[in-house]
Design an enzyme around this catalytic site. Sequence first.
Site, PDB file in Angstrom:
ATOM      1  N   CYS A 163       0.683  -1.298   0.163  1.00 58.01           N
ATOM      2  CA  CYS A 163       0.075   0.081  -0.040  1.00 58.01           C
ATOM      3  C   CYS A 163       0.875   1.299  -0.049  1.00 58.01           C
ATOM      4  CB  CYS A 163      -0.900   0.104   1.186  1.00 58.01           C
ATOM      5  SG  CYS A 163      -1.958  -1.463   1.211  1.00 58.01           S
ATOM      6  N   HIS A 303      -2.999   8.111   5.926  1.00 59.00           N
ATOM      7  CA  HIS A 303      -3.262   6.748   5.511  1.00 59.00           C
ATOM      8  C   HIS A 303      -4.605   6.261   5.956  1.00 59.00           C
ATOM      9  CE1 HIS A 303      -2.152   3.068   3.525  1.00 59.00           C
ATOM     10  NE2 HIS A 303      -2.128   2.282   4.629  1.00 59.00           N
ATOM     11  N   GLU A 314      -0.889   5.318  13.340  1.00 55.54           N
ATOM     12  CA  GLU A 314      -0.622   6.314  12.673  1.00 55.54           C
ATOM     13  C   GLU A 314      -0.509   7.581  13.242  1.00 55.54           C
ATOM     14  OE1 GLU A 314      -1.526   8.638   8.408  1.00 55.54           O
ATOM     15  OE2 GLU A 314      -2.894   7.050   8.918  1.00 55.54           O
ATOM     16  N   LYS A 335      -9.874   7.810   2.358  1.00 59.54           N
ATOM     17  CA  LYS A 335     -10.210   6.425   2.063  1.00 59.54           C
ATOM     18  C   LYS A 335     -11.765   6.168   2.456  1.00 59.54           C
ATOM     19  CE  LYS A 335      -5.510   4.276   2.188  1.00 59.54           C
ATOM     20  NZ  LYS A 335      -5.037   5.257   2.304  1.00 59.54           N
ATOM     21  N   HIS A 340      -9.899   1.569  -0.255  1.00 54.84           N
ATOM     22  CA  HIS A 340      -8.319   1.298  -0.031  1.00 54.84           C
ATOM     23  C   HIS A 340      -7.646   0.660  -1.611  1.00 54.84           C
ATOM     24  CE1 HIS A 340      -4.428   0.918   0.756  1.00 54.84           C
ATOM     25  NE2 HIS A 340      -4.338   0.336   1.878  1.00 54.84           N
ATOM     26  N   PHE A 400       2.015  -3.393   3.889  1.00 53.85           N
ATOM     27  CA  PHE A 400       2.437  -4.776   4.367  1.00 53.85           C
ATOM     28  C   PHE A 400       4.061  -4.801   3.825  1.00 53.85           C
ATOM     29  CE2 PHE A 400      -1.835  -7.421   4.229  1.00 53.85           C
ATOM     30  CZ  PHE A 400      -2.427  -6.679   5.172  1.00 53.85           C
TER      31      PHE A 400
END
Length: 412
Positions: A163, A303, A314, A335, A340, A400
């Site tokens: 991502c 994010h 975050e 998002k 996403h 990830f």
Amino acid sequence: MTTPRIVVTGIGASSPIGGTAPESWEALLAGASGARTLEYDWVEKYQLPVTFAAQAAVRPDTVLARPVAKRLDPSSQFALVAATEAWADAGSPEVDPDRLGVDFATGIGGLWTLLDAWDTLREKGPRRVLPMTVPMLMPNAAAGNLSLHFGARAYARTVASACASSTESIVNAVEHLRDGLADVVIAGGTESVIHPITISSFASMQALSRRNDDPATASRPASVDRDGFVMGEGAGVLILETEEHAKARGAKIYASVVGGGVTADSYHITANDPEGTGAARAVRMALESAGASPDDVTHINAHATSTPVGDPNEYQALRKVFGPRIDEIPVSATKASTGHLLGGTGALEAIFTILAIQHRIAPPTINLTTQDPEVPFRLSGSPEPLGAQQQLAISNSFGFGGHNAVAAFASV
């Protein structure tokens, strides 16, 4: 030697809330949601636990010529649609092919092509597998096809950092331009993996929202009742070039890309570091390369995936950088509207960040019910003015594998 200033001269997007960048921006400001129930027979066939996603508002194969679309996986189709828009938006710059580069990203690549070919092999045998299967499924297919389409010969690079991929591509493109390896770079990312395999896998790891009865409100970053992210698809593209090159051809300029930071957590393959050390370091790197301090930042595109663990992590990472001031900076968690886009999400959110500072307005964060006290970002359910001062904004992407990428943009 003076470091060249890098500017954005074109933008293009195909997203769950719009078929173009302007349409996506207008829908974002209007509080639209791209999430909706999936109307495919395979949803019921496999009894999927999650029955919705944020599909693209416009299918790319309805935009591209049929012979072109047939040679491309949907991920490359989205890339070509968005890049064609961005290129035209930049005025179709005349540039030496040896000075034109492509820095493009995807998190997964040609999943549909791969799995369709596997079905063909099992059901009809090896002779029926298309010869273009590998060129269509390979992760670098989008970058390679954009290089061919636009005649880019400086380089064609692919980033696959989950991502964080397309934000990392933007940072890489800036570095290449600053190093004098190109005059213009087509940068961004794409993803098209709304598929039974990915939905099943993400659902198994408890990463997806399961609000099947109300998809439009399923992505709710920073809310106490958030329960996972919503899968999206599409692409975002920026045309980046040196300021000197842009001004010499009389190009319009949206914003400057003034900094970037890329780090790794080295913590866990799917979970981000709860201390937020790597993410905080990426933000600091972006600001340092911009020659700026945390006090200069006027806006943040977070994010903010709407996962129970990711959102507070975050917040803690940004608090390490900004201290208590993080609660005062206007933050957008887009998002909530788009879902996403995995490898394409950073580029789309970079576009939203650029337009935010250009128009001096922070996009709304929809679906915020009761805000989680552990994620006390300054979020607004309606567009929020940013003021007339010089704008400096950052856009965060974390993926990830422990990938962290942050890009910093300044108004012009």
